[in-house]
Motif scaffolding. Structure first.
Motif, PDB file in Angstrom:
ATOM      1  N   ASP A 295      -6.019  22.156 -91.993  1.00 47.06           N
ATOM      2  CA  ASP A 295      -7.145  21.983 -92.926  1.00 47.06           C
ATOM      3  C   ASP A 295      -8.421  21.972 -92.078  1.00 47.06           C
ATOM      4  OD1 ASP A 295      -8.008  21.716 -95.490  1.00 47.06           O
ATOM      5  OD2 ASP A 295      -7.048  19.778 -95.861  1.00 47.06           O
TER       6      ASP A 295
ATOM      7  N   ILE B 125      -3.134  31.150 -96.454  1.00 46.96           N
ATOM      8  CA  ILE B 125      -3.008  30.642 -95.081  1.00 46.96           C
ATOM      9  C   ILE B 125      -1.954  31.434 -94.321  1.00 46.96           C
ATOM     10  CG2 ILE B 125      -2.234  28.652 -93.691  1.00 46.96           C
ATOM     11  CD1 ILE B 125      -4.960  28.152 -94.760  1.00 46.96           C
TER      12      ILE B 125
ATOM     13  N   THR C  69       3.316  34.456 -97.551  1.00 44.23           N
ATOM     14  CA  THR C  69       2.652  35.370 -98.496  1.00 44.23           C
ATOM     15  C   THR C  69       1.378  34.771 -99.091  1.00 44.23           C
ATOM     16  OG1 THR C  69       4.082  34.525-100.255  1.00 44.23           O
ATOM     17  CG2 THR C  69       4.780  36.550 -99.155  1.00 44.23           C
ATOM     18  N   GLY C  70       1.068  33.524 -98.749  1.00 38.76           N
ATOM     19  CA  GLY C  70      -0.139  32.900 -99.287  1.00 38.76           C
ATOM     20  C   GLY C  70      -1.354  33.186 -98.423  1.00 38.76           C
TER      21      GLY C  70
ATOM     22  N   SER D 273     -12.083  31.900 -99.537  1.00 40.10           N
ATOM     23  CA  SER D 273     -11.128  32.624-100.377  1.00 40.10           C
ATOM     24  C   SER D 273      -9.759  31.990-100.174  1.00 40.10           C
ATOM     25  CB  SER D 273     -11.148  34.098 -99.961  1.00 40.10           C
ATOM     26  OG  SER D 273      -9.915  34.685-100.244  1.00 40.10           O
ATOM     27  N   MET D 274      -9.172  31.422-101.243  1.00 37.01           N
ATOM     28  CA  MET D 274      -7.973  30.582-101.087  1.00 37.01           C
ATOM     29  C   MET D 274      -7.026  30.800-102.258  1.00 37.01           C
ATOM     30  SD  MET D 274      -9.965  27.014-100.168  1.00 37.01           S
ATOM     31  CE  MET D 274     -10.842  26.852-101.722  1.00 37.01           C
TER      32      MET D 274
ATOM     33  N   ALA E 111      -0.958  22.916 -92.850  1.00 36.45           N
ATOM     34  CA  ALA E 111      -1.950  23.320 -93.859  1.00 36.45           C
ATOM     35  C   ALA E 111      -1.613  22.635 -95.182  1.00 36.45           C
ATOM     36  CB  ALA E 111      -1.938  24.836 -94.025  1.00 36.45           C
TER      37      ALA E 111
ATOM     38  N   ILE F 218       3.143  26.284 -97.280  1.00 35.47           N
ATOM     39  CA  ILE F 218       3.572  26.268 -98.688  1.00 35.47           C
ATOM     40  C   ILE F 218       2.570  25.389 -99.428  1.00 35.47           C
ATOM     41  CG2 ILE F 218       5.396  25.311-100.196  1.00 35.47           C
ATOM     42  CD1 ILE F 218       7.413  26.343 -98.112  1.00 35.47           C
TER      43      ILE F 218
ATOM     44  N   LEU G 278      14.664  26.793 -96.118  1.00 27.66           N
ATOM     45  CA  LEU G 278      13.351  26.499 -95.522  1.00 27.66           C
ATOM     46  C   LEU G 278      13.515  25.431 -94.438  1.00 27.66           C
ATOM     47  CD1 LEU G 278      11.110  26.277 -98.740  1.00 27.66           C
ATOM     48  CD2 LEU G 278      11.204  28.169 -97.093  1.00 27.66           C
TER      49      LEU G 278
ATOM     50  N   SER H  60       8.592  33.007 -94.984  1.00 26.88           N
ATOM     51  CA  SER H  60       9.112  32.624 -96.303  1.00 26.88           C
ATOM     52  C   SER H  60       8.104  32.931 -97.390  1.00 26.88           C
ATOM     53  CB  SER H  60       9.461  31.124 -96.344  1.00 26.88           C
ATOM     54  OG  SER H  60       8.387  30.356 -96.862  1.00 26.88           O
ATOM     55  N   GLY H  61       8.640  33.212 -98.574  1.00 27.01           N
ATOM     56  CA  GLY H  61       7.776  33.459 -99.736  1.00 27.01           C
ATOM     57  C   GLY H  61       8.515  33.121-101.015  1.00 27.01           C
TER      58      GLY H  61
ATOM     59  N   MET I 196     -10.504  30.543 -92.179  1.00 23.05           N
ATOM     60  CA  MET I 196      -9.386  29.686 -91.776  1.00 23.05           C
ATOM     61  C   MET I 196      -8.699  30.146 -90.496  1.00 23.05           C
ATOM     62  SD  MET I 196      -9.342  27.045 -93.590  1.00 23.05           S
ATOM     63  CE  MET I 196      -7.811  26.334 -92.993  1.00 23.05           C
TER      64      MET I 196
ATOM     65  N   THR J  54      12.694  31.935-101.886  1.00 24.02           N
ATOM     66  CA  THR J  54      13.114  30.726-102.592  1.00 24.02           C
ATOM     67  C   THR J  54      13.562  31.014-104.021  1.00 24.02           C
ATOM     68  OG1 THR J  54      10.734  30.297-102.505  1.00 24.02           O
ATOM     69  CG2 THR J  54      12.147  28.833-101.267  1.00 24.02           C
TER      70      THR J  54
HETATM   71  P1  NAD Z   1      -1.266  30.172-101.768  1.00 24.85           P
HETATM   72  O1  NAD Z   1      -0.992  29.865-103.196  1.00 24.85           O
HETATM   73  O2  NAD Z   1      -2.111  31.339-101.420  1.00 24.85           O
HETATM   74  O3  NAD Z   1       0.146  30.348-100.993  1.00 24.85           O
HETATM   75  C1  NAD Z   1       1.184  29.427-101.143  1.00 24.85           C
HETATM   76  C2  NAD Z   1       2.443  29.890-100.426  1.00 24.85           C
HETATM   77  O4  NAD Z   1       3.495  28.983-100.775  1.00 24.85           O
HETATM   78  C3  NAD Z   1       2.943  31.279-100.836  1.00 24.85           C
HETATM   79  O5  NAD Z   1       3.566  31.907 -99.741  1.00 24.85           O
HETATM   80  C4  NAD Z   1       3.995  30.977-101.911  1.00 24.85           C
HETATM   81  O6  NAD Z   1       4.980  31.994-102.004  1.00 24.85           O
HETATM   82  C5  NAD Z   1       4.588  29.683-101.390  1.00 24.85           C
HETATM   83  N1  NAD Z   1       5.119  28.845-102.466  1.00 24.85           N
HETATM   84  C6  NAD Z   1       4.498  28.517-103.639  1.00 24.85           C
HETATM   85  N2  NAD Z   1       5.291  27.716-104.378  1.00 24.85           N
HETATM   86  C7  NAD Z   1       6.412  27.524-103.654  1.00 24.85           C
HETATM   87  C8  NAD Z   1       7.623  26.800-103.887  1.00 24.85           C
HETATM   88  N3  NAD Z   1       7.824  26.106-105.023  1.00 24.85           N
HETATM   89  N4  NAD Z   1       8.577  26.834-102.936  1.00 24.85           N
HETATM   90  C9  NAD Z   1       8.416  27.514-101.784  1.00 24.85           C
HETATM   91  N5  NAD Z   1       7.294  28.235-101.513  1.00 24.85           N
HETATM   92  C10 NAD Z   1       6.323  28.230-102.437  1.00 24.85           C
HETATM   93  O7  NAD Z   1      -1.854  28.839-101.121  1.00 24.85           O
HETATM   94  P2  NAD Z   1      -2.840  28.686 -99.850  1.00 24.85           P
HETATM   95  O8  NAD Z   1      -4.232  28.754-100.304  1.00 24.85           O
HETATM   96  O9  NAD Z   1      -2.378  29.554 -98.738  1.00 24.85           O
HETATM   97  O10 NAD Z   1      -2.564  27.158 -99.467  1.00 24.85           O
HETATM   98  C11 NAD Z   1      -1.383  26.749 -98.797  1.00 24.85           C
HETATM   99  C12 NAD Z   1      -1.543  25.293 -98.386  1.00 24.85           C
HETATM  100  O11 NAD Z   1      -2.604  25.228 -97.422  1.00 24.85           O
HETATM  101  C13 NAD Z   1      -1.960  24.371 -99.524  1.00 24.85           C
HETATM  102  O12 NAD Z   1      -1.368  23.120 -99.343  1.00 24.85           O
HETATM  103  C14 NAD Z   1      -3.464  24.253 -99.372  1.00 24.85           C
HETATM  104  O13 NAD Z   1      -3.973  23.035 -99.861  1.00 24.85           O
HETATM  105  C15 NAD Z   1      -3.617  24.326 -97.869  1.00 24.85           C
HETATM  106  N6  NAD Z   1      -4.920  24.827 -97.408  1.00 24.85           N
HETATM  107  C16 NAD Z   1      -5.345  26.065 -97.765  1.00 24.85           C
HETATM  108  C17 NAD Z   1      -6.586  26.532 -97.342  1.00 24.85           C
HETATM  109  C18 NAD Z   1      -7.040  27.919 -97.681  1.00 24.85           C
HETATM  110  O14 NAD Z   1      -8.112  28.332 -97.211  1.00 24.85           O
HETATM  111  N7  NAD Z   1      -6.320  28.691 -98.457  1.00 24.85           N
HETATM  112  C19 NAD Z   1      -7.401  25.709 -96.569  1.00 24.85           C
HETATM  113  C20 NAD Z   1      -6.945  24.443 -96.217  1.00 24.85           C
HETATM  114  C21 NAD Z   1      -5.700  24.007 -96.644  1.00 24.85           C
END
Ligand code: NAD
Ligand code: MG
Length: 399
Positions: A154, A17, A14-15, A210-211, A127, A105, A89, A38-39, A273, A61
């Motif tokens: 990354d 990435i 759901t995030g 956008s992150m 990621a 995550i 997970l 997972s979300g 990404m 979770t």
């Molecule tokens: P996000 O906050 O958009 O998504 C995070 C995901 O993790 C969601 O699905 C959320 O439900 C889940 N989550 C959050 N807390 C949790 C927990 N305690 N237990 C289980 N699941 C949990 O984050 P994102 O931007 O997608 O980033 C995800 C990872 O990828 C990070 O480590 C980030 O550093 C890395 N990353 C992201 C980008 C980007 O462009 N967004 C680029 C490079 C690296």
């Protein structure tokens, strides 16, 4: 037909990435099928993803979210089975039917499932940089022992991986240094004296990418680059003195490798990404990613700027903590990550100021004694203790 498709678990679907990963997977139904999602929150989105991708399993979770998801999926006649909790997970990451795991995550919460996937010898698309920063040498040992394939998602590390020779045995002898690029984030030109006043919304307004909110704040403090320096050290096995970072505001050059003959190989692309995600999914082949092509005719210039100026040192004091932590006892990178997760959450909750994120990180590194962790329980205990220490500092700062 079905048997030849790669079965993918997307942790954190759901995030930002996760959503981008499902976008790439949906472009290649002949190659991939979704095994599990997972979300943690955003249950509406998780429900929609289950209907669209029909995974065997979905992990929620949070208990409340799991119950809600279960009844909605049942009402919709879905075959997807709902599992609850963090142990689940690990299960969907290590399941014998899974070929690849996208670790998306955010934070140390993703460490255990990464380790489970690595132990089970999966192709692990990483990621979740915090997991490697926390797990460090132990994480890499598990990858080797499990005969897993660890591929960086990354963008910087994907760029470096794409620029390095295929034969990794050559890396230590041919690489002079790797140069991570950084956009500079939303505060690249801001007066450092005013950083104490910035709001969470301003810190999360990234100019190029956008992150999720946590990585957006990390990009504003430059702790994201610090975590990436640590990530690079473990991924590529290079001495920290061979890892450099430079500001490149256009985010077109995703990173570079300088070889011992001073030839430089870089990887370029639009900041999207789905590029590195598609590369991780298809390596060593390549597949369509959905990103647009670079338009060189419209490019007005590529510029670079050193972090080594008084203004940038004042703006981004956290960057050097990467090298400080890497030169300290093993386990120190886990402590730095724990402090930063606590500090960023406190800033997003408006309990501390933006500039106090660095104060918490530095004080935790200086004040917290580290024992060398040798196992996953050791690492998780260290993470927890460092969080408690940082939490206390946050309470001291709280307005
Ligand atoms: P996000 O906050 O958009 O998504 C995070 C995901 O993790 C969601 O699905 C959320 O439900 C889940 N989550 C959050 N807390 C949790 C927990 N305690 N237990 C289980 N699941 C949990 O984050 P994102 O931007 O997608 O980033 C995800 C990872 O990828 C990070 O480590 C980030 O550093 C890395 N990353 C992201 C980008 C980007 O462009 N967004 C680029 C490079 C690296
Ligand atoms: Mg990055």
């Amino acid at each position: 037909m079905t048997e030849s498709r790669q079965r993918v678990t997307v942790l954190g679907s759901t995030g930002s990435i996760g959503v981008n990963t499902l976008d790439v997977l949906a472009r290649h139904p002949d190659r991939f099928t979704v095994f599990a999602l997972s979300g943690h929150s955003r249950i509406d989105l998780l429900f929609t993803q289950c209907l669209a991708h029909q995974p065997e399993f979905v992990v929620a979770t949070e208990p409340h979210a799991a119950a809600q998801l279960q009844s909605r999926l049942a009402a919709a006649g879905s075959q997807t089975r709902v599992l609850l909790g963090h142990e689940a997970l690990d299960e969907v990451a290590a399941h014998p039917d899974v070929d690849m795991v996208m670790a998306a995550i955010v934070g140390a919460a993703g460490l255990s499932s990464c380790i489970a996937a690595a132990r089970a010898g999966k192709r692990l698309l990483l990621a979740n940089k915090e997991a490697l920063v926390v797990g460090g040498a132990f994480f890499m040992d598990v990858v080797r022992a499990g005969n897993a394939t660890l591929l960086p998602i990354d963008s910087e590390h994907s760029a470096i991986f794409q620029s390095l020779p295929t034969d990794r045995v050559l890396w230590p002898s041919v690489v002079d240094k790797i140069i991570l690029t950084a956009s500079g984030g939303p505060f690249r030109t801001r007066d450092p004296a005013t950083l104490s006043q910035v709001t969470p919304a301003q810190a999360c307004a990234h100019p190029n990418w956008s992150m999720g909110r946590k990585i957006s704040v990390d990009s504003a403090t430059m702790m994201n680059k610090a975590l990436e320096v640590i990530e690079a050290k473990f991924l590529f096995g290079l001495d920290p003195s061979r890892i450099d970072a430079i500001i490149h505001p256009q985010s077109v050059v995703h990173s570079m490798v300088q070889f011992v003959d001073h030839s430089v190989v870089a990887q370029l692309g639009v900041p999207d990404m789905r590029g590195p995600i598609a590369y991780g999914l298809s390596w060593p082949q390549r597949i369509a990613s959905g990103t647009t092509a670079l338009d060189f005719s419209a490019m007005t210039g590529l510029s670079f700027e050193t972090f080594d100026s008084p203004a940038h040192r004042a703006r981004f004091p956290g960057l050097r903590l990467a090298w400080d932590a890497l030169r300290s006892a093993p386990g120190t990178t886990a402590v730095l990550n724990a402090a930063n997760e606590i500090a960023v959450a406190a800033f997003l909750d408006t309990r501390i100021r933006f500039d106090q994120i660095h104060a918490v990180n530095q004080a935790t590194l200086e004040g917290f004694a580290v024992g060398a962790p040798g196992s996953l329980p050791d690492i998780l205990a260290l993470d927890e203790e460092a969080r408690a220490y940082a939490q206390q500092l946050v309470r001291g700062f709280a307005r």
